[in-house]
Scaffold this active site. Structure first.
Site, PDB file in Angstrom:
ATOM      1  N   GLY A  10       0.824  -1.213   0.000  1.00  0.00           N
ATOM      2  CA  GLY A  10       0.000   0.000   0.000  1.00  0.00           C
ATOM      3  C   GLY A  10       0.855   1.259   0.000  1.00  0.00           C
ATOM      4  N   LEU A  12       1.280   3.628   2.292  1.00  0.00           N
ATOM      5  CA  LEU A  12       2.095   3.759   3.506  1.00  0.00           C
ATOM      6  C   LEU A  12       2.951   2.516   3.731  1.00  0.00           C
ATOM      7  CD1 LEU A  12       2.887   5.119   6.186  1.00  0.00           C
ATOM      8  CD2 LEU A  12       0.769   4.208   7.192  1.00  0.00           C
ATOM      9  N   ALA A  60      -6.261  -1.382   5.842  1.00  0.00           N
ATOM     10  CA  ALA A  60      -7.598  -0.983   6.300  1.00  0.00           C
ATOM     11  C   ALA A  60      -8.521  -0.938   5.101  1.00  0.00           C
ATOM     12  CB  ALA A  60      -7.542   0.401   6.950  1.00  0.00           C
ATOM     13  N   THR A 101      -6.849   7.053  12.342  1.00  0.00           N
ATOM     14  CA  THR A 101      -7.222   8.206  11.517  1.00  0.00           C
ATOM     15  C   THR A 101      -7.759   9.394  12.314  1.00  0.00           C
ATOM     16  OG1 THR A 101      -8.797   8.884   9.793  1.00  0.00           O
ATOM     17  CG2 THR A 101      -9.504   7.122  11.218  1.00  0.00           C
ATOM     18  N   ASP A 102      -7.616  10.572  11.712  1.00  0.00           N
ATOM     19  CA  ASP A 102      -8.207  11.800  12.259  1.00  0.00           C
ATOM     20  C   ASP A 102      -9.742  11.762  12.174  1.00  0.00           C
ATOM     21  OD1 ASP A 102      -7.972  11.770   9.467  1.00  0.00           O
ATOM     22  OD2 ASP A 102      -7.813  13.953   9.306  1.00  0.00           O
ATOM     23  N   TYR A 125     -16.692   4.724   8.363  1.00  0.00           N
ATOM     24  CA  TYR A 125     -15.238   4.544   8.381  1.00  0.00           C
ATOM     25  C   TYR A 125     -14.665   4.941   9.743  1.00  0.00           C
ATOM     26  CZ  TYR A 125     -10.325   5.728   7.536  1.00  0.00           C
ATOM     27  OH  TYR A 125      -8.955   5.842   7.645  1.00  0.00           O
TER      28      TYR A 125
HETATM   29  N1  LIG Z   1      -5.496   8.017   2.982  1.00  0.00           N
HETATM   30  C1  LIG Z   1      -5.541   8.897   3.972  1.00  0.00           C
HETATM   31  O1  LIG Z   1      -5.565  10.107   3.748  1.00  0.00           O
HETATM   32  C2  LIG Z   1      -5.516   8.416   5.399  1.00  0.00           C
HETATM   33  C3  LIG Z   1      -5.709   9.340   6.431  1.00  0.00           C
HETATM   34  C4  LIG Z   1      -5.632   8.893   7.762  1.00  0.00           C
HETATM   35  C5  LIG Z   1      -5.365   7.546   8.009  1.00  0.00           C
HETATM   36  N2  LIG Z   1      -5.215   6.669   6.987  1.00  0.00           N
HETATM   37  C6  LIG Z   1      -4.922   5.254   7.285  1.00  0.00           C
HETATM   38  O2  LIG Z   1      -3.648   4.972   6.744  1.00  0.00           O
HETATM   39  C7  LIG Z   1      -3.530   3.572   6.483  1.00  0.00           C
HETATM   40  C8  LIG Z   1      -2.805   3.333   5.182  1.00  0.00           C
HETATM   41  O3  LIG Z   1      -3.479   3.928   4.094  1.00  0.00           O
HETATM   42  P1  LIG Z   1      -2.901   3.753   2.606  1.00  0.00           P
HETATM   43  O4  LIG Z   1      -3.251   4.982   1.860  1.00  0.00           O
HETATM   44  O5  LIG Z   1      -1.482   3.274   2.638  1.00  0.00           O
HETATM   45  O6  LIG Z   1      -3.821   2.561   2.072  1.00  0.00           O
HETATM   46  P2  LIG Z   1      -3.739   1.693   0.719  1.00  0.00           P
HETATM   47  O7  LIG Z   1      -2.715   2.213  -0.226  1.00  0.00           O
HETATM   48  O8  LIG Z   1      -5.130   1.539   0.235  1.00  0.00           O
HETATM   49  O9  LIG Z   1      -3.215   0.293   1.278  1.00  0.00           O
HETATM   50  C9  LIG Z   1      -4.013  -0.492   2.124  1.00  0.00           C
HETATM   51  C10 LIG Z   1      -3.496  -1.905   2.078  1.00  0.00           C
HETATM   52  O10 LIG Z   1      -4.339  -2.728   2.907  1.00  0.00           O
HETATM   53  C11 LIG Z   1      -4.628  -3.928   2.212  1.00  0.00           C
HETATM   54  N3  LIG Z   1      -5.897  -4.449   2.714  1.00  0.00           N
HETATM   55  C12 LIG Z   1      -7.118  -3.937   2.535  1.00  0.00           C
HETATM   56  N4  LIG Z   1      -8.050  -4.712   3.138  1.00  0.00           N
HETATM   57  C13 LIG Z   1      -7.366  -5.726   3.717  1.00  0.00           C
HETATM   58  C14 LIG Z   1      -7.768  -6.861   4.480  1.00  0.00           C
HETATM   59  N5  LIG Z   1      -9.059  -7.108   4.731  1.00  0.00           N
HETATM   60  N6  LIG Z   1      -6.811  -7.716   4.917  1.00  0.00           N
HETATM   61  C15 LIG Z   1      -5.510  -7.505   4.616  1.00  0.00           C
HETATM   62  N7  LIG Z   1      -5.070  -6.453   3.904  1.00  0.00           N
HETATM   63  C16 LIG Z   1      -5.991  -5.579   3.442  1.00  0.00           C
HETATM   64  C17 LIG Z   1      -4.703  -3.493   0.755  1.00  0.00           C
HETATM   65  O11 LIG Z   1      -4.569  -4.579  -0.112  1.00  0.00           O
HETATM   66  P3  LIG Z   1      -5.473  -4.655  -1.464  1.00  0.00           P
HETATM   67  O12 LIG Z   1      -5.393  -3.313  -2.107  1.00  0.00           O
HETATM   68  O13 LIG Z   1      -4.817  -5.736  -2.259  1.00  0.00           O
HETATM   69  O14 LIG Z   1      -6.874  -4.993  -1.014  1.00  0.00           O
HETATM   70  C18 LIG Z   1      -3.517  -2.539   0.686  1.00  0.00           C
HETATM   71  O15 LIG Z   1      -2.314  -3.239   0.510  1.00  0.00           O
HETATM   72  C19 LIG Z   1      -4.943   3.005   6.652  1.00  0.00           C
HETATM   73  O16 LIG Z   1      -5.015   2.350   7.906  1.00  0.00           O
HETATM   74  C20 LIG Z   1      -5.847   4.221   6.669  1.00  0.00           C
HETATM   75  O17 LIG Z   1      -7.005   4.001   7.468  1.00  0.00           O
HETATM   76  C21 LIG Z   1      -5.268   7.073   5.675  1.00  0.00           C
END
Ligand SMILES: NC(=O)c1ccc[n+]([C@@H]2O[C@H](COP(=O)([O-])OP(=O)(O)OC[C@H]3O[C@@H](n4cnc5c(N)ncnc54)[C@H](OP(=O)(O)O)[C@@H]3O)[C@@H](O)[C@H]2O)c1
Length: 291
Positions: A10, A12, A60, A101-102, A125
């Protein structure tokens, strides 16, 4: 140390894997193909005997509209998945770093939220992530729960697809010379490389607990866009859009700025200002993501 990273392909997760590898740790990079958070058996068989000292969960279900449409799935992954991880890591004697998350806040405070502020999520969420936090905090005493905000990095976000906000602005700016962005939502745009550095720094110690973990300072999306073009030295006009031009299908906090009070109190805050983080991101990615 032996580290297991979940969500390892992902946005992060890739930076977290790289940060631990740079430090010379032995990293097991787990993707969704290898572990399904919502299944206790999958989590157990993947991590139960892995020998990991620290498990980092970046995975997530975090597409806000999808969570709203599929609340049971959102809770299965974000809440029960976190519970599965907390139970298995505790049993295995591993520490658990869990990214949150915020969006656990409703945004009504109007000044930066600290860790002691009462959460009140506005959507599925946020509620599912808050439930996940609670499971982690109550089930594995050796936990680090990191709430972060508006993240962007050089790798694409798998859940949202496409370009991150910075790259989207650069693309629109190049194509149109003018963009429209809302000025009514405030965040702390946080580079994933800095969250990864913070996770590595925390994993060195034993200061378990809940932490706010975002870039210093805050801005509206309009101010963020304006700074992107200034830092990239692009003469793009940034107009203020009326929120009705981008109607939100799901309620979101309008002010979700976090203060890293506990990281600072512990003397381990690695974050820099959001402007500096942006400048470093643009320097590191210059040309690489564009086009
Ligand atoms: N994006 C934001 O602005 C933001 C803000 C605050 C906090 N966050 C938090 O930051 C974290 C990382 O976000 P990111 O942008 O890096 O996310 P991302 O690029 O969407 O990566 C999420 C990863 O989780 C995997 N995943 C999803 N569902 C799963 C499951 N049921 N079991 C195992 N793996 C699973 C996905 O795999 P697949 O794609 O193959 O399903 C992907 O590798 C999350 O916890 C999110 O809640 C994000």
């Amino acid at each position: 140390m032996r580290i297991a990273v979940i969500g390892a392909n992902g946005q992060l997760g890739l930076d977290v894997v790289a940060a631990f590898e740079r430090r010379g740790d032995e990293v097991s990079a787990l993707t969704h193909a290898e572990i399904e958070l919502s299944s206790f058996d999958s989590v157990q068989s993947c991590l139960g005997a892995s020998g990991a000292d620290v498990v980092v969960n970046t995975a997530a279900m975090h597409h806000v509209e999808k969570c709203e449409a599929e609340p049971e799935r959102a809770f299965a992954v974000n809440a029960m998945g976190a519970r599965n991880l907390a139970m298995v890591t505790r049993q295995a004697g591993a520490a658990l770093v869990h990214v949150s998350t915020d969006y656990v806040f409703d945004g009504s405070k109007g000044e930066p939220y600290v860790e002691d502020d009462a959460p009140l999520p506005l959507n599925v969420y946020g509620n599912s992530k808050l439930a996940g936090e609670c499971f982690v905090r109550t089930l594995n005493p050796r936990h680090y729960v990191l709430r972060t905000s508006a993240i962007y990095g050089k790798h694409p976000c798998r859940a949202k697809g496409g370009l991150n906000f910075v790259e989207l602005m650069l693309k629109l700016g190049r194509e149109r010379g003018r963009v429209r962005v809302v000025d009514s939502e405030f965040v702390s745009p946080t580079p994933t490389v800095d969250i990864a550095r913070q996770i590595v720094a925390l994993s060195d110690g034993d200061g378990y607990g809940l932490y706010h973990a975002t870039a210093e300072g805050s801005c509206s999306w309009h101010a963020f866009a304006t700074e992107i073009f200034a830092a990239a030295r692009m003469p793009v006009q940034v107009d203020i859009a009326d929120p009705s031009e981008f109607p939100a299908k799901v309620p979101r906090p309008r002010y979700s700025v976090l203060e890293n009070r506990r990281l600072k109190a512990a003397g381990v805050n690695v974050f820099q200002s959001w402007e500096t983080g942006l400048a470093e991101y643009l320097g590191a990615t210059a040309g690489a993501l564009a086009g």
